[in-house]
Enzyme design. Structure first.
Site, PDB file in Angstrom:
ATOM      1  N   CYS A  66       1.637 -14.278  -6.918  1.00 40.47           N
ATOM      2  CA  CYS A  66       0.688 -13.831  -5.890  1.00 40.47           C
ATOM      3  C   CYS A  66      -0.518 -14.764  -5.825  1.00 40.47           C
ATOM      4  O   CYS A  66      -1.169 -14.863  -4.798  1.00 40.47           O
ATOM      5  CB  CYS A  66       0.243 -12.418  -6.182  1.00 40.47           C
ATOM      6  SG  CYS A  66      -0.396 -12.247  -7.842  1.00 40.47           S
ATOM      7  N   GLU A  76       2.662 -15.925   3.303  1.00 46.15           N
ATOM      8  CA  GLU A  76       2.760 -16.147   1.863  1.00 46.15           C
ATOM      9  C   GLU A  76       4.153 -16.757   1.612  1.00 46.15           C
ATOM     10  O   GLU A  76       5.166 -16.112   1.868  1.00 46.15           O
ATOM     11  CB  GLU A  76       2.616 -14.803   1.134  1.00 46.15           C
ATOM     12  CG  GLU A  76       2.510 -14.926  -0.360  1.00 46.15           C
ATOM     13  CD  GLU A  76       2.429 -13.569  -1.055  1.00 46.15           C
ATOM     14  OE1 GLU A  76       2.839 -12.548  -0.472  1.00 46.15           O
ATOM     15  OE2 GLU A  76       1.961 -13.540  -2.203  1.00 46.15           O
ATOM     16  N   LYS A  92       7.648   2.519 -12.733  1.00 44.98           N
ATOM     17  CA  LYS A  92       8.793   2.257 -11.845  1.00 44.98           C
ATOM     18  C   LYS A  92       8.872   0.741 -11.672  1.00 44.98           C
ATOM     19  O   LYS A  92       8.164   0.176 -10.842  1.00 44.98           O
ATOM     20  CB  LYS A  92       8.550   2.969 -10.507  1.00 44.98           C
ATOM     21  CG  LYS A  92       9.789   3.326  -9.705  1.00 44.98           C
ATOM     22  CD  LYS A  92      10.636   2.169  -9.298  1.00 44.98           C
ATOM     23  CE  LYS A  92      10.042   1.306  -8.232  1.00 44.98           C
ATOM     24  NZ  LYS A  92      10.778   0.013  -8.106  1.00 44.98           N
ATOM     25  N   PRO A  93       9.724   0.080 -12.473  1.00 46.77           N
ATOM     26  CA  PRO A  93       9.806  -1.385 -12.355  1.00 46.77           C
ATOM     27  C   PRO A  93      10.620  -1.783 -11.135  1.00 46.77           C
ATOM     28  O   PRO A  93      11.323  -0.958 -10.553  1.00 46.77           O
ATOM     29  CB  PRO A  93      10.538  -1.780 -13.642  1.00 46.77           C
ATOM     30  CG  PRO A  93      11.401  -0.595 -13.965  1.00 46.77           C
ATOM     31  CD  PRO A  93      10.673   0.626 -13.461  1.00 46.77           C
ATOM     32  N   ARG A 149      -0.061  -5.125 -17.865  1.00 46.68           N
ATOM     33  CA  ARG A 149      -1.378  -5.150 -17.231  1.00 46.68           C
ATOM     34  C   ARG A 149      -1.759  -3.753 -16.732  1.00 46.68           C
ATOM     35  O   ARG A 149      -2.930  -3.454 -16.514  1.00 46.68           O
ATOM     36  CB  ARG A 149      -1.328  -6.154 -16.071  1.00 46.68           C
ATOM     37  CG  ARG A 149      -2.628  -6.763 -15.704  1.00 46.68           C
ATOM     38  CD  ARG A 149      -2.432  -8.003 -14.882  1.00 46.68           C
ATOM     39  NE  ARG A 149      -2.114  -7.711 -13.504  1.00 46.68           N
ATOM     40  CZ  ARG A 149      -2.135  -8.633 -12.524  1.00 46.68           C
ATOM     41  NH1 ARG A 149      -2.437  -9.880 -12.817  1.00 46.68           N
ATOM     42  NH2 ARG A 149      -1.846  -8.311 -11.303  1.00 46.68           N
ATOM     43  N   GLU A 152      -2.696  -4.256  -6.207  1.00 47.71           N
ATOM     44  CA  GLU A 152      -2.666  -5.719  -6.395  1.00 47.71           C
ATOM     45  C   GLU A 152      -1.629  -6.234  -5.409  1.00 47.71           C
ATOM     46  O   GLU A 152      -0.428  -6.120  -5.652  1.00 47.71           O
ATOM     47  CB  GLU A 152      -2.262  -6.056  -7.830  1.00 47.71           C
ATOM     48  CG  GLU A 152      -3.240  -5.564  -8.893  1.00 47.71           C
ATOM     49  CD  GLU A 152      -4.507  -6.397  -8.971  1.00 47.71           C
ATOM     50  OE1 GLU A 152      -4.558  -7.458  -8.333  1.00 47.71           O
ATOM     51  OE2 GLU A 152      -5.444  -5.966  -9.649  1.00 47.71           O
TER      52      GLU A 152
HETATM   53  P1  NAD Z   1       7.573  -5.384  -3.057  1.00 44.75           P
HETATM   54  O1  NAD Z   1       6.376  -4.785  -2.442  1.00 44.75           O
HETATM   55  O2  NAD Z   1       8.807  -5.479  -2.244  1.00 44.75           O
HETATM   56  O3  NAD Z   1       7.992  -4.582  -4.362  1.00 44.75           O
HETATM   57  C1  NAD Z   1       7.076  -4.254  -5.379  1.00 44.75           C
HETATM   58  C2  NAD Z   1       7.478  -2.956  -6.015  1.00 44.75           C
HETATM   59  O4  NAD Z   1       7.423  -1.912  -5.039  1.00 44.75           O
HETATM   60  C3  NAD Z   1       8.899  -2.927  -6.571  1.00 44.75           C
HETATM   61  O5  NAD Z   1       8.908  -2.126  -7.732  1.00 44.75           O
HETATM   62  C4  NAD Z   1       9.665  -2.238  -5.471  1.00 44.75           C
HETATM   63  O6  NAD Z   1      10.842  -1.598  -5.922  1.00 44.75           O
HETATM   64  C5  NAD Z   1       8.659  -1.226  -5.005  1.00 44.75           C
HETATM   65  N1  NAD Z   1       8.867  -0.731  -3.646  1.00 44.75           N
HETATM   66  C6  NAD Z   1       9.484  -1.349  -2.611  1.00 44.75           C
HETATM   67  N2  NAD Z   1       9.467  -0.555  -1.522  1.00 44.75           N
HETATM   68  C7  NAD Z   1       8.809   0.574  -1.878  1.00 44.75           C
HETATM   69  C8  NAD Z   1       8.478   1.783  -1.178  1.00 44.75           C
HETATM   70  N3  NAD Z   1       8.815   1.975   0.086  1.00 44.75           N
HETATM   71  N4  NAD Z   1       7.795   2.723  -1.855  1.00 44.75           N
HETATM   72  C9  NAD Z   1       7.456   2.548  -3.146  1.00 44.75           C
HETATM   73  N5  NAD Z   1       7.756   1.444  -3.853  1.00 44.75           N
HETATM   74  C10 NAD Z   1       8.427   0.472  -3.230  1.00 44.75           C
HETATM   75  O7  NAD Z   1       7.109  -6.786  -3.579  1.00 44.75           O
HETATM   76  P2  NAD Z   1       7.964  -7.879  -4.372  1.00 44.75           P
HETATM   77  O8  NAD Z   1       8.804  -8.622  -3.405  1.00 44.75           O
HETATM   78  O9  NAD Z   1       8.641  -7.261  -5.539  1.00 44.75           O
HETATM   79  O10 NAD Z   1       6.790  -8.789  -4.935  1.00 44.75           O
HETATM   80  C11 NAD Z   1       6.240  -9.797  -4.172  1.00 44.75           C
HETATM   81  C12 NAD Z   1       4.884  -9.420  -3.652  1.00 44.75           C
HETATM   82  O11 NAD Z   1       4.061  -8.925  -4.685  1.00 44.75           O
HETATM   83  C13 NAD Z   1       4.151 -10.608  -3.078  1.00 44.75           C
HETATM   84  O12 NAD Z   1       3.531 -10.266  -1.869  1.00 44.75           O
HETATM   85  C14 NAD Z   1       3.099 -10.905  -4.140  1.00 44.75           C
HETATM   86  O13 NAD Z   1       1.973 -11.576  -3.660  1.00 44.75           O
HETATM   87  C15 NAD Z   1       2.790  -9.562  -4.650  1.00 44.75           C
HETATM   88  N6  NAD Z   1       2.206  -9.627  -5.980  1.00 44.75           N
HETATM   89  C16 NAD Z   1       0.894  -9.365  -6.104  1.00 44.75           C
HETATM   90  C17 NAD Z   1       0.289  -9.449  -7.337  1.00 44.75           C
HETATM   91  C18 NAD Z   1      -1.171  -9.167  -7.488  1.00 44.75           C
HETATM   92  O14 NAD Z   1      -1.603  -9.002  -8.610  1.00 44.75           O
HETATM   93  N7  NAD Z   1      -1.952  -9.109  -6.443  1.00 44.75           N
HETATM   94  C19 NAD Z   1       1.048  -9.784  -8.460  1.00 44.75           C
HETATM   95  C20 NAD Z   1       2.391 -10.055  -8.298  1.00 44.75           C
HETATM   96  C21 NAD Z   1       2.964  -9.956  -7.031  1.00 44.75           C
END
Ligand code: NAD
Length: 491
Positions: A298, A395, A188-189, A173, A264
């Protein structure tokens, strides 16, 4: 480290499981030599270990993307589109393998993983078509005498940060529109699910993405690595999908260099069942809105507001349907809901159930942690949930559906809007004009009427309020990677 290779036995999966960074077209180890384990959440087994990118590796990826950027921006849009189209074909051809990989590292049921691969691939097809539609315009200045020529340029080097819940779709996406627009990228996955990203990058490379246009840097040190990349003057854009908390952090970092941002972020979707809803449709929609990806989405329905006149019937039917759902190891036949991503996520969702019950909610079905290994929670329906319960304030990100009843639809809309989140919302009603009126009143970027899924690669996906900035998918998704340039012309 013990690496379970038997599950990753095809050439594509074995290359992904080699777990190397992709920088400038080369698969390499981390500069530190460190690696980290990727675990199957369905049984706790180590699947593979992956190179753990350092800040230096992140900056090397930025340098590689920068070196590739001008040539990629100058590549004919049709040619960029063809690369994406070939990548779509490759994803489709490798659908079963990719689905297995997603199930192994994410835990979701195989049928859901297959659906994700299809959905993810569609972003590549959609943006292969959009690549040739970065339209500008030419208009006459109202004062006359000059032409306002507006052209679209790629925004530039884009840092893409993705979550674990849809490891393929969240990557395509972003990669689809970025590549279509002519931007070089560093992906960065999430550390939980890096293998899918590596497999996708492998396919994009085979599809003809030149070295440096797609770089991938899995890391345990997301904070420092992403911060360093965003601080680098060569980066022009950050696109992030994940929690609102991390999104806010990245917005602050982006502010220092006035980067273009797409965010997002988290959701907290209401699912409103009006008194005239078709309950067969409402239950079928609610099931998918709640249980897709085990609720770890999400756009998952988080708060069920059901008209008092139909609440008992809705809960009875929904409870029976949820009780029939087969939860288990994602690769097993017939499993519909797989493992949650990790122990912390499972315990958080379970804690939300316990809190709701203590507050007075009634468990219609589910409620228990299950399985001797892996991270499983029964699909859970909670009736009579008080508004003060965590289930309605947070959430949930798990297979838990709290229900409260209303008598006045305006009340339900006020509850629905009474949160900082504004991603998705769902409305069930036989009367389209009523449903559209409710949809109009909801503070959400996306509304599903009489359905439980809103995601579509051709539609603008994104949130209002704390749920984000910008859109992914549709033509809007392409615009996120384009910068207008206005040229005043006289001739
Ligand atoms: P997260 O924010 O913990 O992690 C997402 C990404 O950010 C990962 O790649 C992670 O390694 C990275 N990350 C973590 N800390 C970081 C930092 N300090 N600096 C830079 N990058 C960092 O979220 P998650 O637990 O992986 O995913 C769940 C969340 O994502 C939920 O809140 C969900 O609603 C949201 N989400 C939103 C959408 C959308 O399209 N709006 C889609 C999918 C998930």
């Amino acid at each position: 480290m013990a690496v379970l290779t038997t599950a990753l036995d095809t050439p594509l999966l074995a290359r992904a499981a080699a777990g190397r960074l992709l920088v400038g077209g080369e698969w390499r180890e981390a500069s530190s030599g460190e690696r980290f384990a990727v675990v199957d959440p369905g049984n706790g087994a180590v699947l593979a270990d992956v190179a753990d990118a350092t800040v230096d590796d992140g900056l090397a990826a930025v340098a590689a993307a920068d070196a590739a950027a001008d040539a990629w921006a100058a590549t004919a849009p049709r040619e960029r589109g063809e690369v994406l189209r070939r990548a779509f074909d490759l994803m489709t051809a490798h659908r079963d393998e990719l689905a297995r990989l997603i199930t192994l590292e994410n835990g979701k049921a195989l049928t859901e993983a297959r659906a994700e691969v299809g959905y993810a691939a569609e972003f590549l097809r959609w943006y292969s078509e959009e690549a040739v539609r970065a339209d500008g315009r030419a208009t006459t200045s109202p004062a006359g005498g000059s032409t306002i020529l507006t052209r679209m340029a790629p925004v530039g080097l884009s840092v893409l940060v993705t979550p674990w819940n849809f490891p393929a779709a969240m990557a395509t996406r972003k990669l689809g529109p970025a590549l279509a627009a002519g931007c070089a990228t560093v992906l960065k996955p999430a550390a939980e699910t890096p293998l899918t990203a590596l497999a996708l990058a492998d396919l994009l490379t085979t599809a003809g993405a030149p070295p440096g246009v797609v770089n991938v840097v899995p890391t345990r040190a997301a904070g420092p690595v992403v911060r360093a990349m965003l601080a680098d003057p060569r980066a022009r854009k950050v696109s992030f999908t994940g929690s609102t908390q991390v999104g806010q952090l990245l917005l602050r970092q982006a502010a220092d260099r006035v980067l273009r941002v797409s965010m997002e972020l988290g959701g907290n979707a209401p699912f409103i069942v009006l008194a005239d809803a078709d309950l067969d449709v409402a239950v079928a929609s609610a099931l998918v809105a709640k249980l897709r990806n085990g609720g770890q989405s999400c756009v998952a329905a988080n708060r069920f507001y059901v008209h008092a006149r139909v609440a008992e019937e809705f809960c009875a039917r929904m409870g029976a349907a949820m009780a029939r759902v087969r939860t288990g190891y994602g690769l097993d036949d017939g499993v519909e809901v797989g493992a949650m991503i990790n122990e912390r996520a499972r315990d958080k969702a379970h804690g939300i159930v316990v809190d709701a019950v203590e507050a007075g909610a009634r468990v219609v079905t589910g409620g228990r942690v299950i399985g001797s290994s892996g991270f499983f929670l029964e699909p859970t329906l909670l009736a009579d949930t008080p508004h003060t319960a965590r289930a309605f304030r947070e959430e949930i990100f798990g297979p838990v559906a709290p229900v409260a009843t209303f008598t006045d639809p305006d009340e339900a809309v006020a509850w629905a809007n009474g949160t900082d989140a504004g991603l998705a919302a769902f409305v069930q009603s036989r009367d389209l004009s009523t449903a559209l009126a409710v949809a109009d009143a909801l503070e959400a970027g996306m509304v599903g009427i009489n359905r439980g899924v809103v995601s579509d690669p051709a539609a603008p996906f994104g949130g209002w309020k704390h749920s984000g900035l910008g859109r992914e998918g549709g033509h809007e998704g392409l615009l996120e990677y384009l910068e207008p340039k206005y040229v005043a012309v006289s001739w």
